[in-house]
Design an enzyme around this catalytic site. Structure first.
Site, mmCIF file in Angstrom:
data_model
loop_
_atom_site.group_PDB
_atom_site.id
_atom_site.type_symbol
_atom_site.label_atom_id
_atom_site.label_comp_id
_atom_site.label_asym_id
_atom_site.label_seq_id
_atom_site.Cartn_x
_atom_site.Cartn_y
_atom_site.Cartn_z
ATOM 1 N N ARG A 52 0.879 -1.170 0.000
ATOM 2 C CA ARG A 52 0.000 0.000 0.000
ATOM 3 C C ARG A 52 0.917 1.222 0.000
ATOM 4 O O ARG A 52 2.136 1.099 0.037
ATOM 5 C CB ARG A 52 -1.013 -0.008 1.156
ATOM 6 C CG ARG A 52 -0.678 -0.801 2.374
ATOM 7 C CD ARG A 52 0.426 -0.221 3.187
ATOM 8 N NE ARG A 52 0.214 1.186 3.444
ATOM 9 C CZ ARG A 52 1.149 2.060 3.702
ATOM 10 N NH1 ARG A 52 2.419 1.680 3.736
ATOM 11 N NH2 ARG A 52 0.876 3.326 3.914
ATOM 12 N N ALA A 54 0.867 5.183 -2.035
ATOM 13 C CA ALA A 54 0.698 5.514 -3.449
ATOM 14 C C ALA A 54 1.883 5.083 -4.335
ATOM 15 O O ALA A 54 1.674 4.417 -5.365
ATOM 16 C CB ALA A 54 0.420 7.009 -3.588
ATOM 17 N N ASP A 241 -1.893 10.783 -1.629
ATOM 18 C CA ASP A 241 -2.234 9.791 -2.654
ATOM 19 C C ASP A 241 -2.570 10.429 -3.987
ATOM 20 O O ASP A 241 -2.514 9.778 -5.033
ATOM 21 C CB ASP A 241 -3.403 8.933 -2.179
ATOM 22 C CG ASP A 241 -2.947 8.066 -1.024
ATOM 23 O OD1 ASP A 241 -2.922 8.574 0.113
ATOM 24 O OD2 ASP A 241 -2.557 6.917 -1.264
ATOM 25 N N ASN A 251 -5.237 12.607 1.049
ATOM 26 C CA ASN A 251 -4.392 11.671 1.802
ATOM 27 C C ASN A 251 -5.274 10.863 2.759
ATOM 28 O O ASN A 251 -6.497 11.044 2.813
ATOM 29 C CB ASN A 251 -3.301 12.434 2.566
ATOM 30 C CG ASN A 251 -2.224 11.513 3.102
ATOM 31 O OD1 ASN A 251 -1.701 10.665 2.371
ATOM 32 N ND2 ASN A 251 -1.884 11.638 4.372
ATOM 33 N N LYS A 252 -4.643 9.997 3.504
ATOM 34 C CA LYS A 252 -5.346 9.091 4.426
ATOM 35 C C LYS A 252 -6.358 9.842 5.292
ATOM 36 O O LYS A 252 -6.083 10.936 5.772
ATOM 37 C CB LYS A 252 -4.297 8.390 5.301
ATOM 38 C CG LYS A 252 -4.816 7.399 6.316
ATOM 39 C CD LYS A 252 -5.719 6.351 5.728
ATOM 40 C CE LYS A 252 -5.089 5.587 4.565
ATOM 41 N NZ LYS A 252 -6.072 4.782 3.805
#
Ligand code: MRU
Length: 363
Positions: A52, A54, A241, A251-252
């Site tokens: 995992r 990006a 990402d 992003n997360k």
């Protein structure tokens, strides 16, 4: 980076020619490698998150294309492999970038030449990713050095999710400047957000920082704002990402709340990214497709028992509805600066186009 003195990357060709990865679903409790035999295995590794982050998603997809070409290098299979891999995860744009790069190289070629060319290109993309990430570290280092010179004390850095070497081929994005600072002898300490629901911070960032010897403290996701109010955070740095051409940062999940807290407390908020993470076709972060993952990631937790078994337990009541958006978007106005392989720039169309004029022009 080193694991107990042995240098590792996150993806590599073994001596027998197989593609190997580290199984990140087993970390931090078990350090296991998995061999990817075919494109289906590569697609599964991405969607089930054995790999995992990006840049690593992009690298795995490139090797997935190479594995597909080794089995059947026809036009039809080139197209099928691209489609299979593209469907694995929707948010990280590095996936599309790597697949398009592989397809652009391979499709004009005679099928008989494709397998060798695909393998060489996947290896080249991996080397390039490692070099880009190291350059991000070099460009981020002066930010940390500057903060150290200002306070003449340990620099406290908060990060979210895992944007270290495990999320890339090597070095990482957000963590690369931290490794560079630590290796240069600067005193740094990292606040590691646990990053619910999959705990990439608690499990992966803490593990890799620990292996490198970087001082760090794992905190629950909700602690960041409080620590900032107490003056205990000098800067925040995260990965991304997908960053739009206008500088909005996806992003997360939870990154946006950290950016809001940083803004309210005057704490600089940096985002580190390799150029393949920039989506030049997209202006607004509102258009980024946000992956909705299984509710089971919210209702269940996996960890190690006292006697060493890895177990999964349920933490929610039976019957509660579960929602699991995996990413959020931080608007460019909350980002102090972007740290890229070509230098540091404003999170704005002008900032990005200034560093990457050829991509901005082509879009
Ligand atoms: O769902 P994941 O673990 O793939 O999400 C990863 C992140 O959000 C990272 O912060 C991002 O990919 C940048 S990593 C270099």
């Amino acid at each position: 980076m080193n694991v107990d003195g042995v240098p590792y990357r996150t993806i590599w060709r073994t001596e027998s020619g197989a593609v190997a990865i580290l199984d990140q679903t087993r970390l931090p409790h078990a350090f296991e490698t998995v061999v990817l035999d075919d494109v289906e295995a590569a697609a599964h590794a991405i969607s089930a998150m054995l790999v995992r982050g990006a840049p690593l998603i992009g690298a795995t997809a490139a090797y997935g294309m190479a594995l597909a070409m080794e089995r059947d290098s026809s036009d039809a299979n080139l197209k099928a492999a691209h489609a299979l891999l593209l469907a694995t995860r929707p948010t990280a744009v590095n996936l599309r970038w790597a697949l398009d790069a592989m397809t652009a190289l391979l499709s004009p070629m005679a099928p008989s030449a494709r397998a060798e060319a695909a393998s060489a290109e996947a290896a080249r993309l991996c080397d390039e990713d490692a070099a880009i990430c190291e350059a991000i570290g070099d460009h981020g280092l002066p930010i940390i050095r500057g903060l150290h010179e200002m306070k003449n004390d340990t620099v406290n850095i908060l990060t979210h999710c895992n944007a270290g070497w495990l999320a890339t081929v090597d070095w990482g994005t957000a963590i690369a400047p931290i490794y560079k600072a630590f290796d240069a002898g600067l005193p740094v300490h990292v606040w590691v957000d646990e990053t619910r629901p999959r705990n990439q911070g608690a499990g992966l960032t803490a593990w890799e920082l620990g292996r490198h010897g970087v001082p760090h403290t794992v905190i629950v996701d909700n602690a960041g704002g409080h620590l900032m109010q107490q003056g205990l955070v000098d800067m925040v740095i995260t990965g991304t990402d997908r960053t739009t051409a206008h500088g909005d940062v996806c992003n997360k999940i939870g990154t946006y709340l950290k950016a809001l807290a940083a803004h309210d407390n005057g704490v600089p908020f940096y985002v580190a990214l390799p150029s393949p993470t920039i989506d030049w076709t997209m202006a607004s972060g509102r258009d980024v497709p946000i992956e909705e993952r299984s509710g089971e990631e919210v209702s269940h937790l996996t960890g190690r028992t006292a006697d060493g078994r890895i177990e999964t337990i349920q933490i929610t009541p039976e019957g509660s509805a579960l929602g699991n958006p995996a990413f959020d978007v931080t608007p460019a106005r909350l980002v102090t600066a972007l740290v890229t392989e070509r230098g540091v720039c404003d999170a704005s169309p002008e900032g990005l186009a200034g560093l990457f004029p050829e991509f901005a022009r082509a879009a």
